[in-house]
Design an enzyme around this catalytic site. Structure first.
Site, PDB file in Angstrom:
ATOM      1  N   SER A  20      26.716   4.721  59.546  1.00  0.00           N
ATOM      2  CA  SER A  20      26.222   3.388  59.410  1.00  0.00           C
ATOM      3  C   SER A  20      27.389   2.405  60.097  1.00  0.00           C
ATOM      4  O   SER A  20      28.468   2.669  59.869  1.00  0.00           O
ATOM      5  CB  SER A  20      26.295   3.152  58.092  1.00  0.00           C
ATOM      6  OG  SER A  20      26.054   1.611  57.446  1.00  0.00           O
ATOM      7  N   ASN A 125      26.401   1.967  49.909  1.00  0.00           N
ATOM      8  CA  ASN A 125      27.679   1.405  50.300  1.00  0.00           C
ATOM      9  C   ASN A 125      28.413   0.920  49.111  1.00  0.00           C
ATOM     10  O   ASN A 125      28.040  -0.280  48.912  1.00  0.00           O
ATOM     11  CB  ASN A 125      27.887   0.647  51.673  1.00  0.00           C
ATOM     12  CG  ASN A 125      29.159   0.305  51.761  1.00  0.00           C
ATOM     13  OD1 ASN A 125      30.214   0.748  51.313  1.00  0.00           O
ATOM     14  ND2 ASN A 125      29.261  -0.484  53.416  1.00  0.00           N
ATOM     15  N   CYS A 128      31.883  -2.447  48.860  1.00  0.00           N
ATOM     16  CA  CYS A 128      31.854  -3.944  48.988  1.00  0.00           C
ATOM     17  C   CYS A 128      32.548  -4.564  47.495  1.00  0.00           C
ATOM     18  O   CYS A 128      32.481  -3.932  46.638  1.00  0.00           O
ATOM     19  CB  CYS A 128      30.491  -4.277  48.915  1.00  0.00           C
ATOM     20  SG  CYS A 128      29.350  -3.444  49.793  1.00  0.00           S
ATOM     21  N   THR A 191      35.786   3.771  55.548  1.00  0.00           N
ATOM     22  CA  THR A 191      37.056   3.614  56.210  1.00  0.00           C
ATOM     23  C   THR A 191      38.278   3.235  55.317  1.00  0.00           C
ATOM     24  O   THR A 191      37.919   2.974  54.141  1.00  0.00           O
ATOM     25  CB  THR A 191      36.861   2.267  56.975  1.00  0.00           C
ATOM     26  OG1 THR A 191      36.509   1.117  56.036  1.00  0.00           O
ATOM     27  CG2 THR A 191      35.818   2.554  58.096  1.00  0.00           C
TER      28      THR A 191
HETATM   29  C1  LIG Z   1      32.336  -0.934  63.300  1.00  0.00           C
HETATM   30  C2  LIG Z   1      32.147  -0.256  62.033  1.00  0.00           C
HETATM   31  C3  LIG Z   1      31.233  -0.772  61.034  1.00  0.00           C
HETATM   32  C4  LIG Z   1      30.941   0.046  59.972  1.00  0.00           C
HETATM   33  N1  LIG Z   1      30.041  -0.515  59.142  1.00  0.00           N
HETATM   34  C5  LIG Z   1      29.573   0.151  58.071  1.00  0.00           C
HETATM   35  C6  LIG Z   1      28.406  -0.246  57.242  1.00  0.00           C
HETATM   36  O1  LIG Z   1      27.753  -1.297  57.283  1.00  0.00           O
HETATM   37  N2  LIG Z   1      28.221   0.401  56.046  1.00  0.00           N
HETATM   38  C7  LIG Z   1      29.020   1.433  55.788  1.00  0.00           C
HETATM   39  O2  LIG Z   1      28.711   2.280  54.574  1.00  0.00           O
HETATM   40  N3  LIG Z   1      29.864   2.050  56.601  1.00  0.00           N
HETATM   41  C8  LIG Z   1      30.160   1.389  57.610  1.00  0.00           C
HETATM   42  N4  LIG Z   1      31.075   1.751  58.492  1.00  0.00           N
HETATM   43  C9  LIG Z   1      31.882   3.251  58.365  1.00  0.00           C
HETATM   44  C10 LIG Z   1      31.359   4.362  58.885  1.00  0.00           C
HETATM   45  O3  LIG Z   1      30.027   4.491  58.577  1.00  0.00           O
HETATM   46  C11 LIG Z   1      32.222   5.523  58.704  1.00  0.00           C
HETATM   47  O4  LIG Z   1      32.233   6.035  57.345  1.00  0.00           O
HETATM   48  C12 LIG Z   1      33.530   5.387  59.038  1.00  0.00           C
HETATM   49  O5  LIG Z   1      33.769   4.782  60.285  1.00  0.00           O
HETATM   50  C13 LIG Z   1      34.648   6.841  59.312  1.00  0.00           C
HETATM   51  O6  LIG Z   1      33.818   7.593  60.044  1.00  0.00           O
HETATM   52  P1  LIG Z   1      34.375   7.542  61.612  1.00  0.00           P
HETATM   53  O7  LIG Z   1      35.657   8.139  61.626  1.00  0.00           O
HETATM   54  O8  LIG Z   1      33.511   8.961  62.453  1.00  0.00           O
HETATM   55  O9  LIG Z   1      34.028   6.207  62.414  1.00  0.00           O
HETATM   56  C14 LIG Z   1      31.685   1.025  59.778  1.00  0.00           C
HETATM   57  C15 LIG Z   1      32.392   1.580  60.633  1.00  0.00           C
HETATM   58  C16 LIG Z   1      33.028   0.967  61.803  1.00  0.00           C
HETATM   59  C17 LIG Z   1      33.782   1.574  62.787  1.00  0.00           C
END
Ligand SMILES: Cc1cc2nc3c(=O)[nH]c(=O)nc-3n(C[C@H](O)[C@H](O)[C@H](O)COP(=O)(O)O)c2cc1C
Length: 301
Positions: A20, A125, A128, A191
């Site tokens: 996401s 998610n 929030c 994150t």
């Molecule tokens: C730019 C960005 C936007 C994100 N938006 C969402 C979101 O809308 N909803 C959500 O559950 N996680 C969101 N995430 C988290 C990611 O889905 C993921 O859980 C997190 O980045 C860890 O994975 P990665 O290290 O592979 O990026 C976002 C991450 C990034 C980098």
């Protein structure tokens, strides 16, 4: 060779899912490759009303990662249904809708609307801020995780994935709380809270001051949390956090994940998730793994 996995009754042709917020609503990546090759795609977080997100700058690069404070920019649930569902319905890959909100009622109404669409799974998610509970995220206290999961589960017709935040005291307690609330699967991690400072101006780099760290920098944290959650619950787990190689995918599956999501890697290489599907098959051949499901939770220790 068997690469297909099953999560809460939903069949994925392989365990690679786009995460996401890093894959738009799918069509943004369809110009780069055939996204039907992926096991699944997860949409940007969808809220009841459309949101502009936070002011810029909202992305900052860090060592081996990125900080973001996008602030859930999205077209709102009605915009999603009108503008994105028609394209998503043409796909032959599992579509997961990621849902966010600032009150329990928001989550319920948004999930109710999406429940009547062809989306196959819903991912909650819970990172929030809960405006009615002083701004503490829904995902922090186990009691609040269980409550929001149970409330949403009542109105959700698709299998429900609860996405856990790493910014908690004990991930095992939160994993159990989501399971007790009725989650059909878990995904983790979202994150990690962080910030960046520009020493020259002495100002925060992100307009929102704080953001969420993702990318390879968070992988060891995510791997440990997936393993901890795997030992705490019976429901399937989707591993997320810093995955960029097929070796990373196998490590997450050995820790207990039945599938994985690829996030930041899509941002630095738009072909990343597609390449991982091929690289995973090649690695399975090299490692003489005939069925990817053999790996799940196979850690020797
Ligand atoms: C730019 C960005 C936007 C994100 N938006 C969402 C979101 O809308 N909803 C959500 O559950 N996680 C969101 N995430 C988290 C990611 O889905 C993921 O859980 C997190 O980045 C860890 O994975 P990665 O290290 O592979 O990026 C976002 C991450 C990034 C980098």
């Amino acid at each position: 060779m068997i690469t297909s996995v099953n999560i809460a009754g939903v069949a994925f042709k392989n365990p690679i899912i786009a995460a996401s917020g890093t894959f738009g609503f799918g069509k943004e990546y369809a110009n780069f490759y055939d996204i039907d090759l992926l096991g699944g795609i997860c949409t940007k977080g969808i809220t009841l009303e459309a949101r502009q997100g936070n002011p810029a700058p909202r992305i900052a690069e860090t060592h081996a990662g990125i900080l973001n404070s996008v602030g859930l920019q999205n077209p709102g649930v009605e915009g999603f249904i009108q503008e994105d569902i028609p394209f998503l319905e043409t796909l032959d890959t599992v579509v997961i809708a990621n849902v966010a909100g600032s009150t329990e009622e928001d989550y319920i109404k948004t999930v109710q609307r999406i429940s009547s669409t062809s989306v196959q799974m819903i991912e909650l998610n819970i990172s929030c801020p809960n405006v009615k509970a002083g701004g503490m995220a829904f995902g922090v206290l186990p009691s609040s995780v269980e409550k929001i999961t149970a409330a949403v589960k009542k109105v959700c017709t698709q299998p429900l994935i609860v996405k856990l935040s790493p910014n908690v005291a004990n991930i095992a307690d939160n994993a159990r709380a989501a399971q007790n609330g009725g989650a059909d699967a878990l995904s983790l991690i979202n994150t990690v809270s962080g910030m960046a400072i520009d020493y020259k101006t002495r100002r925060p780099v992100l307009a929102n001051v704080y953001g969420g760290l993702s990318g390879p920098a968070v992988k060891p944290i995510a791997l440990k949390m997936v393993h901890t959650a795997y030992r705490a619950v019976k429901i399937p787990i989707i591993g997320i956090g810093g995955i960029t190689t097929a070796e990373d995918v196998l490590e997450f599956m050995i820790a207990g994940a039945r599938a994985v999501q690829i996030g930041s890697a899509n941002l630095f290489n738009p072909l990343a998730a597609n390449l991982l599907v091929t690289q995973l098959s090649n690695l399975m051949t090299t490692c003489k793994i005939n069925n990817i499901n053999e790996c799940v939770g196979s850690l020797n220790y």
